[in-house]
Design an enzyme around this catalytic site. Sequence first.
Site, short mmCIF file in Angstrom:
data_model
loop_
_atom_site.label_atom_id
_atom_site.label_comp_id
_atom_site.label_asym_id
_atom_site.label_seq_id
_atom_site.Cartn_x
_atom_site.Cartn_y
_atom_site.Cartn_z
N GLY A 142 34.41 44.28 52.67
CA GLY A 142 35.32 44.87 51.71
C GLY A 142 35.03 44.33 50.32
NE ARG A 143 37.90 47.45 46.15
CZ ARG A 143 38.98 47.37 45.39
NH1 ARG A 143 38.93 46.80 44.22
NH2 ARG A 143 40.11 47.89 45.80
CD GLU B 63 33.06 43.18 43.25
OE1 GLU B 63 32.18 44.05 43.39
OE2 GLU B 63 34.23 43.42 42.84
CB CYS C 181 30.80 45.15 55.57
SG CYS C 181 30.89 46.66 54.59
CG HIS C 182 30.64 44.90 50.57
ND1 HIS C 182 30.82 46.02 51.35
CD2 HIS C 182 30.15 45.35 49.39
CE1 HIS C 182 30.47 47.09 50.68
NE2 HIS C 182 30.05 46.72 49.48
CE1 TYR D 33 28.31 51.11 53.69
CE2 TYR D 33 27.89 50.58 51.38
CZ TYR D 33 28.19 51.50 52.37
OH TYR D 33 28.38 52.82 52.03
#
Length: 193
Positions: free
Chosen positions: A89-90, A93, A119-120, A139
């Site tokens: 997800g975000r 980040e 993923c992320h 991802y």
Amino acid sequence: MTDKKLLLLAGDFAEDYETMVPFQALSMLGYTVHAVCPDKQAGQTVRTAIHDFEGDQTYTEKPGHNFALNYDFDQVRVDDYVGLVVPGGRAPEYLRLNPRVIEIVQAFDQAGKPIAAVCHGAQLLAAAGVLEGRECSAYPACGPDVRMAGGTYMDIPVDQAHVQGNLATAPAWPAHPAWLAAFVKLLGAEIRL
């Protein structure tokens, strides 16, 4: 110290399935999963986002659940845990901007403890500098992060997982069955049906 504790690094707008499913599945297997987020305590929540694959050039994003944290980030001691879960997800980040988060990831890796990232989540592994000379799935949009961190990006089907050493990585939540099974195997557990 128990040998059954896992740490899950959550954050606002982590992917919903990639946070909730590992938390629930690993808890069901008897692990104590401490879900934490920097600057938050047990009982507080992080907002999640649902990422879906609907034929667009990238994933779509919709509001997810509020996920309840059950442990204080400030109380985390890596020695208390046998493994680490990094949802996508975000959240990765911005979590990678926190020096203590980076120290935690590095400490798990230096100790050779199993790390599951999906993923992320690879963004956090890359920022921690633990991918040099290693293979990592993620991802596809995170492939450049893996390569810039000195790793080899493993472009595998979205429902598959990749294991190298203490790392179990996967492209996204459709890989949960393969990814979580690989992580549990790295933890030394055996599931028999």
